[in-house]
Each structure stands twice: as C-alpha cells, then as structure tokens.
Enzyme design. Structure first.
Site, mmCIF file in Angstrom:
data_model
loop_
_atom_site.group_PDB
_atom_site.id
_atom_site.type_symbol
_atom_site.label_atom_id
_atom_site.label_comp_id
_atom_site.label_asym_id
_atom_site.label_seq_id
_atom_site.Cartn_x
_atom_site.Cartn_y
_atom_site.Cartn_z
ATOM 1 N N GLY A 138 0.817 -1.237 0.018
ATOM 2 C CA GLY A 138 -0.018 0.060 -0.074
ATOM 3 C C GLY A 138 1.001 1.458 0.014
ATOM 4 O O GLY A 138 0.117 2.337 0.022
ATOM 5 N N GLU B 289 4.300 -6.650 1.311
ATOM 6 C CA GLU B 289 3.761 -7.023 0.055
ATOM 7 C C GLU B 289 3.606 -5.629 -0.775
ATOM 8 O O GLU B 289 2.553 -5.232 -1.254
ATOM 9 C CB GLU B 289 2.259 -7.517 0.205
ATOM 10 C CG GLU B 289 2.262 -8.750 1.068
ATOM 11 C CD GLU B 289 0.685 -9.346 1.256
ATOM 12 O OE1 GLU B 289 -0.142 -8.648 0.876
ATOM 13 O OE2 GLU B 289 0.745 -10.289 2.039
ATOM 14 N N GLY C 139 3.724 -3.424 -4.170
ATOM 15 C CA GLY C 139 3.540 -3.681 -5.535
ATOM 16 C C GLY C 139 3.890 -2.162 -6.109
ATOM 17 O O GLY C 139 4.870 -2.160 -6.841
ATOM 18 N N TYR D 50 -10.453 5.426 -11.983
ATOM 19 C CA TYR D 50 -10.167 6.092 -10.601
ATOM 20 C C TYR D 50 -10.393 7.510 -10.728
ATOM 21 O O TYR D 50 -10.182 8.225 -9.643
ATOM 22 C CB TYR D 50 -8.958 5.750 -10.026
ATOM 23 C CG TYR D 50 -8.754 4.071 -9.782
ATOM 24 C CD1 TYR D 50 -9.467 3.399 -9.059
ATOM 25 C CD2 TYR D 50 -7.477 3.304 -10.483
ATOM 26 C CE1 TYR D 50 -9.366 2.334 -8.722
ATOM 27 C CE2 TYR D 50 -7.459 1.932 -10.289
ATOM 28 C CZ TYR D 50 -8.319 1.555 -9.279
ATOM 29 O OH TYR D 50 -8.118 0.043 -9.125
ATOM 30 N N CYS E 261 -14.591 4.340 -28.138
ATOM 31 C CA CYS E 261 -16.058 5.123 -28.118
ATOM 32 C C CYS E 261 -16.741 5.158 -26.716
ATOM 33 O O CYS E 261 -17.654 4.484 -26.521
ATOM 34 C CB CYS E 261 -16.814 4.237 -28.929
ATOM 35 S SG CYS E 261 -16.390 4.335 -30.794
ATOM 36 N N GLU E 262 -16.121 5.893 -25.811
ATOM 37 C CA GLU E 262 -16.660 6.048 -24.617
ATOM 38 C C GLU E 262 -16.218 7.607 -24.243
ATOM 39 O O GLU E 262 -15.136 8.031 -24.477
ATOM 40 C CB GLU E 262 -16.099 5.018 -23.453
ATOM 41 C CG GLU E 262 -16.500 3.720 -23.868
ATOM 42 C CD GLU E 262 -17.776 3.168 -23.131
ATOM 43 O OE1 GLU E 262 -18.473 4.095 -22.586
ATOM 44 O OE2 GLU E 262 -18.025 2.209 -23.412
ATOM 45 N N TYR F 126 -0.363 -1.119 -12.461
ATOM 46 C CA TYR F 126 -1.788 -1.359 -12.674
ATOM 47 C C TYR F 126 -1.880 -0.727 -14.220
ATOM 48 O O TYR F 126 -2.971 0.025 -14.402
ATOM 49 C CB TYR F 126 -2.566 -0.468 -11.763
ATOM 50 C CG TYR F 126 -2.426 -1.301 -10.448
ATOM 51 C CD1 TYR F 126 -2.789 -2.471 -10.132
ATOM 52 C CD2 TYR F 126 -1.622 -0.544 -9.398
ATOM 53 C CE1 TYR F 126 -2.573 -3.169 -8.851
ATOM 54 C CE2 TYR F 126 -1.217 -1.289 -8.340
ATOM 55 C CZ TYR F 126 -1.710 -2.529 -7.876
ATOM 56 O OH TYR F 126 -1.526 -3.265 -6.830
#
Length: 417
Positions: free
Chosen positions: A239, A271, A273, A314, A341-342, A369
């Site tokens: 985190g 952990e 990342g 996000y 197309c968004e 990510y």
C-alpha cells in the site's frame, strides 16, 4: 533515483532516448526501467537490516515475466492472488516457497495446486475458505500453512476502490472471528498456524494508518499468545504510495524502522507492488489529431482507456509530457483522449502542452496497474512492452495482432436438417 529524465530536452529511459524506442517498437508502448525496479526493491531490503523478513512483491501490480524475473533474481518473494499469477512467478524463475496466496475466492483446484507447488502460506480471508483449505489439505494428506487476514477497520484515507481495511470492505475477517479461526487451525491435523496478515489499502502517503493497523494486529497477537498460539510472522501488507502529481511518499526506512521497533523478534513480511514498479514504467502514445472547439481542445492519441485504465476507472492523475521539446506546436490546455467510443476514454485532462500532430506524449508513473488492467475493448490489440537496462533495450511482450483477438472464437456451423 529517477530512470526517466530529460537530457537536452529529450526524454530518456535510462540511457536511451524514448524517441528511439518509439521508432523501434511503435506506438502505443509501455517502457520499463530495470534499474529503477531494482533500486525500489532494494529500498525495502536495506530498510530491514538484519531483522528476519521476506519481501513479497504484489504480482497484480505488474505481472510481465521480465519484471518478475528481475525481482526473482534479487531473491524476492511474491504475493499472488491466482494460480495464473503463481505459475507466472514460477515461469519467471521465482520460488513458490516464497509465495503467499491472497484473495477472497480461492477455488478447490487453486488450493490444491498451491499446496502441490509448496507455497509459503495461504492468507485466509473467511471462515468458509479455512474450511475449504482444510478439506483439500486432508484429501491430499498434507498440512496447509495458514495466515489469517485480519481486517483492522482502519481508514487508509485513499480512493474507496483501493481501500481494503474497513469493515465494509470484502477483505479479511474481524479480530474476534480471527481469534476463533486461529484456535480452530491450532487444533486441526491438516492446518498449521504460520502468521497474521493485514492490508489496509493502496496508494497511502501517510504512515499513521499503517502504524494504527499494526498496533491492532499486535493486540491480537498478544491475545493469541495468552492462548499459547504462537506465530512465525506478521504480514503488514503493501500500500505504500508513489508520486503521480505532488504526493510525498513516506520514507520506507522510517516506516520499517517503526515496525521493527514494535514487533520485537517476529519475522516481518511485506507486500509492496506499486512502490516497486509504479515509477519504473511509462506509457507513450502518439498524437493522431488535434481538435479544438469553443469550449475544449482535444489531443486525440492512439492510446486509450483499454491500454491505460486508471484515469477512467479512478479519475487518477498521470503527469503528461512530450518526449521531445516542441516549440512549433500549438500551446493550449489539452484533454488527452483516445479512440475508444466512450466519453470516459481519457488519459489526462486540462494539461498545458505545446503539441502538433505526430508528437509523442508520455504518461509518467505508469508501471503499476497499467498493462495488467488493459483489455481488448473495441477489438483493440494490446500494446507492446519494452524493458531498458542501461543502453540496452528489449521487447518483453510482443504487440498483439487483430488476428490474435479472435483465434479462440468459433463461428456457428450452418447445419441443415
């Protein structure tokens, strides 16, 4: 350390001009720095000194085999959330005995495979999961190493989609349930108590939530010792945040020093990342068109939300820079948008840039990510990935072709009666 830097107004990846990489591999493109990955991992390793520890890189942040291989060669362990991730780690040269298996929905098949591979332990997320692991272990006549994931109900004050340590989140169990699970594990013939695990969220830039969660975990450990249940390790999760805009990340050394002071001789597992790979990667995309109207100026690029989802998912921020100085373009406040197309298909909004058609824009801090969240939406092939090591660069994932998108699909046969 910063492996992506400007020299003579040209963006470099380590010793290589990014423009050279775009010429060699095409656009859009993910570019990773090997030395930055190594440097970031070593910040954790050095912070522990001689204290017993295991760094388990969170594979979900970036699972490219080349990235995993760099970390495996450093001696890293791995935090995995699927058998696919575990088998990626093994294919990359990682040691399954240094792997912890997290995730809330482990299947019987996944548990069996993990036991057969000999993983370090399972991070158990529920009562039902513990029962399933015990049943599978019994059927194999094996012992399953167990760490209970405790939900400390600590607000990490991060984006709600990446907050994991509150009671309202799906992860882990309460302290009272955890206590009962440890007692059950301690009495089982096919379960073995290994440790305690918690993880309160991602992209955290304040040390206080980490230490609050640690204090709650240590209170539970003290209660376990009163029941004569002793742990091999405490897993403090990941985190740790990185700089996307103006964030000031915490000091890894100060954080780990604070943890070591509190846990005594207990082995520490962590952990990380994003903090290992986030600033070790960029995403580069080409300006196809410039479009201006009365209200907005759009830089329409060949990269899209299916390539880099974080801004659409996000509302996250990535610094956007042109990879070479461009004084001849149009200076404006641009929304950088893609061809999907968004309306949500944007990579950055309201960025002051001088642009012309054909320029390349780099979205910084895209190593975590990024590609792992990419998709084939709108039947778009996923992009290539490249790793740079000093002056050497290598393709570490080929660009997909349109033919590869439907190779596993079948057209119904036209059968007549």
């Amino acid at each position: 350390m910063n492996s992506f830097y400007f020299q003579n107004k040209v963006l470099h990846a380590e010793s290589v001009p990014v423009s050279d990489l775009m010429g060699a591999y095409g656009s859009p493109l993910y570019i990773y720095s090997k030395s930055q990955i190594e440097f970031n991992w070593q910040q954790f390793e050095k912070s522990f000194g001689s204290h017993p520890h295991l760094i388990c890189y969170a594979v979900k942040a970036n699972s490219n085999l080349a990235v995993l291989n760099v970390l495996a060669n450093l001696g890293s362990g791995f935090d995995i959330v699927s058998i696919g991730e575990l088998e990626r780690v093994i294919a990359a040269g990682g040691n399954p005995k240094k792997c912890v298996f997290s995730g809330v929905a482990k299947t019987e098949q996944a548990i069996q495979k993990a036991l057969e591979y000999g993983i370090y332990c399972f991070n158990v997320e529920s009562v039902a999961e513990l029962d399933r692991i015990e049943s599978v272990a019994a059927s194999l006549k094996m012992n399953a190493p167990i760490s209970i994931r405790v939900n400390p109900n600590v607000d990490a004050k991060t984006h709600p989609y990446i907050s994991t340590g509150l009671t309202e989140n799906k992860f882990g169990v309460s302290v009272e349930i955890a206590l009962s699970l440890y007692k059950k594990t301690n009495l089982s013939d096919h379960l073995e108590v290994f440790g305690l695990d918690y993880h309160i969220g991602s992209q955290i830039t304040d040390i206080s939530p980490f230490l609050e969660a640690l204090d709650k975990a240590l209170e539970l450990i003290a209660r376990l010792e009163e029941e004569e249940i002793y742990l091999n390790h405490i897993d403090i999760g990941g985190g740790v945040g990185v700089t996307y805009d103006k964030e000031t990340p915490i000091s890894i050394n100060d954080y780990m020093h604070s943890v070591i002071q509190k846990v005594g001789d207990l082995k520490i597992m962590v952990e990380p990342g994003r903090s290992i790979v986030g600033n070790a990667g960029i995403f580069v995309t080409k300006v196809e068109y410039l479009k201006q109207n009365e209200l907005k100026s759009f830089a329409i690029v060949d990269g899209a939300m299916n390539d880099l989802l974080r801004p659409a998912l996000y509302g996250s921020y990535h610094q956007a820079v042109t990879i070479e100085d461009n004084s001849k373009g149009i200076k404006d406040s641009w929304d950088i948008v893609g061809p999907v197309c968004e309306t949500a298909d944007f990579l950055a909004k309201s960025r002051s840039l001088t642009l012309k058609q054909g320029d390349y824009i780099a979205l910084m801090t895209a190593g975590a990510y990024g590609f792992v969240l990419s998709s084939n939406y709108n039947s778009r092939p996923r992009v290539a990935e490249v790793m740079v090591d000093g002056s050497v660069h290598q393709l570490v994932r080929m660009r997909e072709t349109t033919e590869s998108l439907f190779k596993n699909e079948k057209i119904l046969k036209n059968e007549t009666n």
